[in-house]
Motif scaffolding. Structure first.
Motif, PDB file in Angstrom:
ATOM      1  N   ILE A  79       8.369 -30.026  47.405  1.00 62.34           N
ATOM      2  CA  ILE A  79       8.654 -28.700  47.989  1.00 62.34           C
ATOM      3  C   ILE A  79       9.752 -27.985  47.180  1.00 62.34           C
ATOM      4  O   ILE A  79      10.590 -28.648  46.536  1.00 62.34           O
ATOM      5  CB  ILE A  79       9.052 -28.847  49.481  1.00 62.34           C
ATOM      6  CG1 ILE A  79       9.069 -27.490  50.186  1.00 62.34           C
ATOM      7  CG2 ILE A  79      10.387 -29.572  49.644  1.00 62.34           C
ATOM      8  CD1 ILE A  79       9.186 -27.588  51.709  1.00 62.34           C
ATOM      9  N   GLN A  80       9.740 -26.659  47.220  1.00 60.66           N
ATOM     10  CA  GLN A  80      10.774 -25.877  46.528  1.00 60.66           C
ATOM     11  C   GLN A  80      12.123 -26.156  47.205  1.00 60.66           C
ATOM     12  O   GLN A  80      12.230 -26.060  48.436  1.00 60.66           O
ATOM     13  CB  GLN A  80      10.485 -24.377  46.605  1.00 60.66           C
ATOM     14  CG  GLN A  80       9.176 -23.944  45.960  1.00 60.66           C
ATOM     15  CD  GLN A  80       8.019 -23.923  46.943  1.00 60.66           C
ATOM     16  OE1 GLN A  80       7.963 -24.709  47.888  1.00 60.66           O
ATOM     17  NE2 GLN A  80       7.079 -23.030  46.719  1.00 60.66           N
ATOM     18  N   SER A  81      13.155 -26.406  46.398  1.00 61.74           N
ATOM     19  CA  SER A  81      14.470 -26.727  46.965  1.00 61.74           C
ATOM     20  C   SER A  81      15.014 -25.584  47.820  1.00 61.74           C
ATOM     21  O   SER A  81      15.672 -25.812  48.840  1.00 61.74           O
ATOM     22  CB  SER A  81      15.460 -27.057  45.846  1.00 61.74           C
ATOM     23  OG  SER A  81      15.573 -25.952  44.985  1.00 61.74           O
TER      24      SER A  81
ATOM     25  N   ALA B 109      17.191 -26.616  53.977  1.00 62.21           N
ATOM     26  CA  ALA B 109      18.571 -26.301  54.372  1.00 62.21           C
ATOM     27  C   ALA B 109      19.531 -27.002  53.407  1.00 62.21           C
ATOM     28  O   ALA B 109      20.491 -26.394  52.923  1.00 62.21           O
ATOM     29  CB  ALA B 109      18.812 -26.752  55.806  1.00 62.21           C
ATOM     30  N   ASP B 110      19.285 -28.270  53.117  1.00 62.12           N
ATOM     31  CA  ASP B 110      20.152 -29.005  52.191  1.00 62.12           C
ATOM     32  C   ASP B 110      19.284 -29.917  51.327  1.00 62.12           C
ATOM     33  O   ASP B 110      18.942 -31.037  51.722  1.00 62.12           O
ATOM     34  CB  ASP B 110      21.182 -29.842  52.963  1.00 62.12           C
ATOM     35  CG  ASP B 110      22.089 -30.596  52.007  1.00 62.12           C
ATOM     36  OD1 ASP B 110      21.940 -30.424  50.771  1.00 62.12           O
ATOM     37  OD2 ASP B 110      22.941 -31.355  52.492  1.00 62.12           O
ATOM     38  N   PRO B 111      18.941 -29.432  50.117  1.00 64.58           N
ATOM     39  CA  PRO B 111      18.057 -30.229  49.263  1.00 64.58           C
ATOM     40  C   PRO B 111      18.673 -31.550  48.809  1.00 64.58           C
ATOM     41  O   PRO B 111      17.961 -32.441  48.369  1.00 64.58           O
ATOM     42  CB  PRO B 111      17.800 -29.306  48.063  1.00 64.58           C
ATOM     43  CG  PRO B 111      18.779 -28.219  48.147  1.00 64.58           C
ATOM     44  CD  PRO B 111      19.285 -28.137  49.554  1.00 64.58           C
ATOM     45  N   GLN B 112      20.022 -31.651  48.916  1.00 63.45           N
ATOM     46  CA  GLN B 112      20.694 -32.880  48.462  1.00 63.45           C
ATOM     47  C   GLN B 112      20.837 -33.902  49.587  1.00 63.45           C
ATOM     48  O   GLN B 112      21.281 -35.032  49.342  1.00 63.45           O
ATOM     49  CB  GLN B 112      22.111 -32.569  47.933  1.00 63.45           C
ATOM     50  CG  GLN B 112      22.209 -31.353  47.025  1.00 63.45           C
ATOM     51  CD  GLN B 112      21.630 -31.608  45.636  1.00 63.45           C
ATOM     52  OE1 GLN B 112      21.188 -32.713  45.348  1.00 63.45           O
ATOM     53  NE2 GLN B 112      21.639 -30.591  44.798  1.00 63.45           N
ATOM     54  N   ALA B 113      20.487 -33.534  50.812  1.00 61.19           N
ATOM     55  CA  ALA B 113      20.672 -34.463  51.944  1.00 61.19           C
ATOM     56  C   ALA B 113      19.845 -35.732  51.713  1.00 61.19           C
ATOM     57  O   ALA B 113      18.777 -35.679  51.106  1.00 61.19           O
ATOM     58  CB  ALA B 113      20.227 -33.783  53.245  1.00 61.19           C
ATOM     59  N   VAL B 114      20.373 -36.873  52.226  1.00 63.79           N
ATOM     60  CA  VAL B 114      19.698 -38.146  51.934  1.00 63.79           C
ATOM     61  C   VAL B 114      18.279 -38.194  52.508  1.00 63.79           C
ATOM     62  O   VAL B 114      17.403 -38.833  51.937  1.00 63.79           O
ATOM     63  CB  VAL B 114      20.498 -39.368  52.463  1.00 63.79           C
ATOM     64  CG1 VAL B 114      21.634 -39.714  51.539  1.00 63.79           C
ATOM     65  CG2 VAL B 114      20.955 -39.157  53.893  1.00 63.79           C
ATOM     66  N   ASP B 115      18.078 -37.499  53.621  1.00 67.08           N
ATOM     67  CA  ASP B 115      16.736 -37.532  54.212  1.00 67.08           C
ATOM     68  C   ASP B 115      15.882 -36.321  53.796  1.00 67.08           C
ATOM     69  O   ASP B 115      14.823 -36.076  54.367  1.00 67.08           O
ATOM     70  CB  ASP B 115      16.826 -37.616  55.743  1.00 67.08           C
ATOM     71  CG  ASP B 115      17.557 -36.416  56.327  1.00 67.08           C
ATOM     72  OD1 ASP B 115      18.219 -35.681  55.545  1.00 67.08           O
ATOM     73  OD2 ASP B 115      17.456 -36.189  57.539  1.00 67.08           O
TER      74      ASP B 115
ATOM     75  N   PRO C 235      13.187 -34.136  51.954  1.00 72.56           N
ATOM     76  CA  PRO C 235      11.928 -34.516  51.283  1.00 72.56           C
ATOM     77  C   PRO C 235      12.025 -34.286  49.772  1.00 72.56           C
ATOM     78  O   PRO C 235      12.908 -33.543  49.303  1.00 72.56           O
ATOM     79  CB  PRO C 235      10.900 -33.576  51.923  1.00 72.56           C
ATOM     80  CG  PRO C 235      11.678 -32.431  52.463  1.00 72.56           C
ATOM     81  CD  PRO C 235      13.052 -32.940  52.789  1.00 72.56           C
ATOM     82  N   LEU C 236      11.098 -34.912  49.050  1.00 71.70           N
ATOM     83  CA  LEU C 236      11.065 -34.749  47.593  1.00 71.70           C
ATOM     84  C   LEU C 236      10.968 -33.262  47.271  1.00 71.70           C
ATOM     85  O   LEU C 236      10.062 -32.578  47.756  1.00 71.70           O
ATOM     86  CB  LEU C 236       9.849 -35.500  47.037  1.00 71.70           C
ATOM     87  CG  LEU C 236       9.801 -35.702  45.520  1.00 71.70           C
ATOM     88  CD1 LEU C 236      10.976 -36.563  45.030  1.00 71.70           C
ATOM     89  CD2 LEU C 236       8.462 -36.331  45.114  1.00 71.70           C
ATOM     90  N   ASN C 237      11.921 -32.769  46.498  1.00 72.48           N
ATOM     91  CA  ASN C 237      11.960 -31.335  46.237  1.00 72.48           C
ATOM     92  C   ASN C 237      12.294 -31.074  44.768  1.00 72.48           C
ATOM     93  O   ASN C 237      12.543 -32.010  43.998  1.00 72.48           O
ATOM     94  CB  ASN C 237      12.956 -30.654  47.187  1.00 72.48           C
ATOM     95  CG  ASN C 237      14.390 -31.072  46.919  1.00 72.48           C
ATOM     96  OD1 ASN C 237      15.028 -30.553  46.005  1.00 72.48           O
ATOM     97  ND2 ASN C 237      14.907 -32.041  47.672  1.00 72.48           N
ATOM     98  N   THR C 238      12.289 -29.785  44.398  1.00 67.17           N
ATOM     99  CA  THR C 238      12.403 -29.431  42.977  1.00 67.17           C
ATOM    100  C   THR C 238      13.786 -29.733  42.386  1.00 67.17           C
ATOM    101  O   THR C 238      13.976 -29.590  41.178  1.00 67.17           O
ATOM    102  CB  THR C 238      12.055 -27.941  42.763  1.00 67.17           C
ATOM    103  OG1 THR C 238      12.757 -27.160  43.730  1.00 67.17           O
ATOM    104  CG2 THR C 238      10.566 -27.701  42.919  1.00 67.17           C
ATOM    105  N   LEU C 239      14.742 -30.157  43.235  1.00 68.88           N
ATOM    106  CA  LEU C 239      16.041 -30.602  42.713  1.00 68.88           C
ATOM    107  C   LEU C 239      16.223 -32.117  42.836  1.00 68.88           C
ATOM    108  O   LEU C 239      17.272 -32.636  42.442  1.00 68.88           O
ATOM    109  CB  LEU C 239      17.187 -29.905  43.467  1.00 68.88           C
ATOM    110  CG  LEU C 239      17.427 -28.437  43.134  1.00 68.88           C
ATOM    111  CD1 LEU C 239      18.605 -27.896  43.956  1.00 68.88           C
ATOM    112  CD2 LEU C 239      17.689 -28.239  41.647  1.00 68.88           C
TER     113      LEU C 239
ATOM    114  N   PHE D 113      12.239 -36.261  40.923  1.00 68.74           N
ATOM    115  CA  PHE D 113      11.286 -35.269  40.419  1.00 68.74           C
ATOM    116  C   PHE D 113      11.746 -34.730  39.058  1.00 68.74           C
ATOM    117  O   PHE D 113      10.926 -34.503  38.162  1.00 68.74           O
ATOM    118  CB  PHE D 113      11.135 -34.119  41.421  1.00 68.74           C
ATOM    119  CG  PHE D 113      10.260 -32.994  40.919  1.00 68.74           C
ATOM    120  CD1 PHE D 113       8.902 -33.198  40.679  1.00 68.74           C
ATOM    121  CD2 PHE D 113      10.790 -31.733  40.669  1.00 68.74           C
ATOM    122  CE1 PHE D 113       8.097 -32.168  40.203  1.00 68.74           C
ATOM    123  CE2 PHE D 113       9.991 -30.698  40.193  1.00 68.74           C
ATOM    124  CZ  PHE D 113       8.643 -30.924  39.959  1.00 68.74           C
ATOM    125  N   LEU D 114      13.057 -34.555  38.883  1.00 71.61           N
ATOM    126  CA  LEU D 114      13.568 -33.997  37.620  1.00 71.61           C
ATOM    127  C   LEU D 114      13.295 -34.932  36.441  1.00 71.61           C
ATOM    128  O   LEU D 114      13.220 -34.482  35.294  1.00 71.61           O
ATOM    129  CB  LEU D 114      15.062 -33.690  37.736  1.00 71.61           C
ATOM    130  CG  LEU D 114      15.385 -32.536  38.693  1.00 71.61           C
ATOM    131  CD1 LEU D 114      16.884 -32.365  38.857  1.00 71.61           C
ATOM    132  CD2 LEU D 114      14.771 -31.228  38.189  1.00 71.61           C
TER     133      LEU D 114
END
Ligand SMILES: N[C@@H](CCC(=O)N[C@@H](CS)C(=O)NCC(=O)O)C(=O)O
Length: 219
Positions: free
Chosen positions: A32-34, A38-44, A46-50, A54-55
């Protein structure tokens, strides 16, 4: 193993529509797009563009991404063209001339149709189409579309498809870029043959099935 990374609510629809047309087996990883989290860095999260994981596959930090063996490709239209050539049968270019035409239509779609379409799509989606700023943005986008859409209108006065007298990858690429402009109904009146072609493309079972899966994803 063929893998496509990217949720359907993204430009991943382009390669995913083509794969739905061909019935090719592949793995879909719904990154998903970061910016949608709400918080792309949160431990839970989902796999996101940040996501670091994935990087490692795609330093571009965007979807869609294709992995086919050792090949990693970004850019939705390059991915769609590659899939058409490798797995697309008749959907892909059959001659050098068709390959050149498919590349022409990919660049036309990416440069002349997608960017103004994005302005139209987001202005309508944000509910701003009736505000003075929104209306001005849409008018400017429609103005940028006027030459390319006039070109398409002349083309569809003579042809049912973009190339080869059959539905091909060129139709998929352009249709998915032009979809962004679809909310602006005055364009349908000015360019009826072009929007009739778009409706024909969108009536294909592979498209309707792909869009149903897209619409089932959380907005
Ligand atoms: N030109 C690229 C654009 C890729 C792109 O911008 N993808 C968006 C989704 S449609 C994205 O992943 N954005 C990531 C983010 O903003 O976090 C393509 O066609 O693939």
């Amino acid at each position: 193993m063929l893998t496509i990374y990217g949720v359907l609510r993204s430009r991943a629809t382009r390669p995913l529509w083509l794969l739905a047309e061909t019935g090719t087996e592949f793995t879909h990883v719904p990154v998903i797009q970061s910016y949608r989290l709400a918080d792309p860095q949160a431990v839970d999260a989902p796999l996101n563009t940040l996501s670091p994981e994935f990087l490692k596959t795609s330093p571009q930090s965007a979807v869609p991404v294709l992995q086919d063996g050792d090949l990693v490709l970004t850019e939705s239209l390059a991915i769609t063209l590659y899939l058409a050539r490798e797995y697309g049968g008749d959907l892909g270019p059959q001659t050098k001339a068709e390959l050149a035409l498919a590349e022409q239509w990919a660049l036309f779609a990416a440069i002349s149709i997608d960017p103004p379409g994005i302005d139209i799509l987001y202005t309508y989606a944000d509910g701003l189409s009736d505000s003075p700023e929104g209306a001005a943005k849409i008018a400017a986008a429609a103005d940028r579309l006027s030459r390319p859409l006039a070109q398409l209108e002349a083309h569809f006065a003579q042809h049912d498809h973009l190339m080869g007298n059959r539905f091909t990858v060129a139709d998929i690429m352009l249709a998915e870029c032009l979809r962004y402009s679809q909310p602006h109904k005055p364009l349908h009146q000015t360019y009826p043959k072009t929007f009739a072609w778009l409706a024909r493309c969108q009536s294909r079972p592979a498209f309707t099935e792909m869009m149903a899966r897209r619409n089932a994803e959380p907005a």
